[in-house]
Design a protein around this motif. Sequence first.
Motif, short mmCIF file in Angstrom:
data_model
loop_
_atom_site.label_atom_id
_atom_site.label_comp_id
_atom_site.label_asym_id
_atom_site.label_seq_id
_atom_site.Cartn_x
_atom_site.Cartn_y
_atom_site.Cartn_z
N VAL A 180 125.68 68.53 54.91
CA VAL A 180 126.01 67.60 53.82
C VAL A 180 127.51 67.72 53.60
CG1 VAL A 180 125.65 66.98 51.42
CG2 VAL A 180 123.74 67.84 52.77
N GLN A 189 129.35 64.24 50.33
CA GLN A 189 128.16 63.68 49.69
C GLN A 189 127.33 62.82 50.65
OE1 GLN A 189 129.43 61.69 46.11
NE2 GLN A 189 130.01 63.59 45.10
N GLU A 190 127.42 63.10 51.92
CA GLU A 190 126.64 62.39 52.93
C GLU A 190 125.81 63.40 53.72
OE1 GLU A 190 126.32 59.29 53.31
OE2 GLU A 190 128.06 58.29 52.44
N TRP A 191 124.54 63.03 53.96
CA TRP A 191 123.62 63.90 54.70
C TRP A 191 123.55 63.39 56.14
CZ3 TRP A 191 118.85 62.95 57.12
CH2 TRP A 191 118.09 64.07 57.43
N ILE A 200 125.48 60.09 60.24
CA ILE A 200 124.83 59.96 58.94
C ILE A 200 123.39 59.48 59.16
CG2 ILE A 200 125.07 58.98 56.64
CD1 ILE A 200 127.32 60.81 57.49
N TRP A 201 122.54 59.73 58.17
CA TRP A 201 121.12 59.43 58.31
C TRP A 201 120.85 57.95 58.58
CZ3 TRP A 201 118.78 55.98 54.99
CH2 TRP A 201 119.49 55.66 53.84
N GLN A 242 127.75 71.93 53.11
CA GLN A 242 126.40 72.47 53.22
C GLN A 242 125.93 72.40 54.67
OE1 GLN A 242 123.53 70.92 50.39
NE2 GLN A 242 125.17 70.38 48.95
N TRP A 273 122.49 73.04 56.53
CA TRP A 273 121.06 73.29 56.29
C TRP A 273 120.39 74.05 57.43
CZ3 TRP A 273 118.27 68.56 53.68
CH2 TRP A 273 118.94 68.24 52.48
N TRP A 326 112.29 65.36 54.81
CA TRP A 326 112.50 64.11 54.08
C TRP A 326 111.22 63.27 54.04
CZ3 TRP A 326 115.71 61.67 50.90
CH2 TRP A 326 115.59 60.28 50.78
#
Length: 420
Positions: free
Chosen positions: A220, A223-225, A240-241, A259, A261, A331
Amino acid sequence: MPGTNQGKLERWHNTRPWRGKSVSSVLTAVLGVTGAAVAAVVVVEAAHRVMLRVGRRSALAAELAKTMHRPFLVTATLVAVQQAIRVFAGDFPGRSGVVHALVLLCIASFGWLVAALLLVCEDLALARWRTDVPDNLRRRRLKTQVVMLRRVTVAAIVVLTAGVMLMTFPDIRALGASVLASAGLVSVIAALAAQSTLGNVFAGIQLAFSDAIRVDDVVVVEQEWGRIEEITLTYVAVQIWDDRRLILPTSYFTTKPFQNWTRSSSAVLGTAEIDVDWSTPIEPLRAELRRVCEGSELWDQRVCVLQVTEAIGGMIRLRALISAADAGALWDLRCLVREQLVGWMWENQRGGLPRMRAQLDEMDDGVARVRQSRRADVSPDSRVFSGGDDAEARGAAFGGAEGHGDTVPTAAGVSGLSGR
């Protein structure tokens, strides 16, 4: 006179030895060069066929035959032609230039050959450690390091090849001493001019061996996953997703927090939250959450918990903590759990849905009586121009002559009164 002319002719032939070459010697040189080139091509093609045959049983041989065929063919042909010219051609106009050009081409082709050999080794390492497996942490780390080493290796081979080619020029070789003498000043100027670029290069090398991020890591950032798609010496591409690409300099991941994960494991935890009424029974919802998790292949059978995390604003907040093998499965599992819990409550516990409550303690007639009593018991301190001796005096002074005491104050009058 005849003797003089004969002497001039001999001197003319001595200064131009190629003029005196016979047709047979020229033909010998051409045939020698052509034969050497053909022999080199035949040897390389024969070796290529042998490698293809062996490659049916060996992955290394197959990769060598596929990747190194062209650079090996070019290198062998150039070396054979150069040696044939040295042996068969003798002296001819432009011989030194032709030989020098062939030397430069041989150096370049040899660098190409070495680079191809190293790329074969790196491709075999990547093929051995595949990343499309469930537990791919070590494989992703190795893939990141190999990819970064490949880029560094190719850059180093190009630089070394160019340096060796330049050193074949006598003028540049003589200039080497003065260049080395001023290397300190040049290095300082270059470092200042390329500070950001060098910083990204060193950051890329640091990322390759620090395990802060790896290829296919889920992160992340900004602010983008997304997922780490590519790591180079100067930038990192994050997928990006929604299939956008976020391009960040490598120094971003060494200077700013983000981040990761999947740094230690690809398995992650996630939450699905819903708001319900205070009267909602919790245990049936826990049982429904367990049923949904056990019935889905997305759940990795590690964590399935339902807790009340907030009880404010007339509602309580339920948080379902669940786990999955990777971020993508998590998700989908979060969305499934949220959907199933909402549907189950609508079918079985509609009374537990969020609601807004309002309570009226007085009837309309009681409210009217209260308002009338408030009018009757108005305090004199609540009036400025009536309801008391001082207030009446102020009202008379403001209203002017008698009989006009009911004049409504205007904005100008109020401002004039305040001015007094």
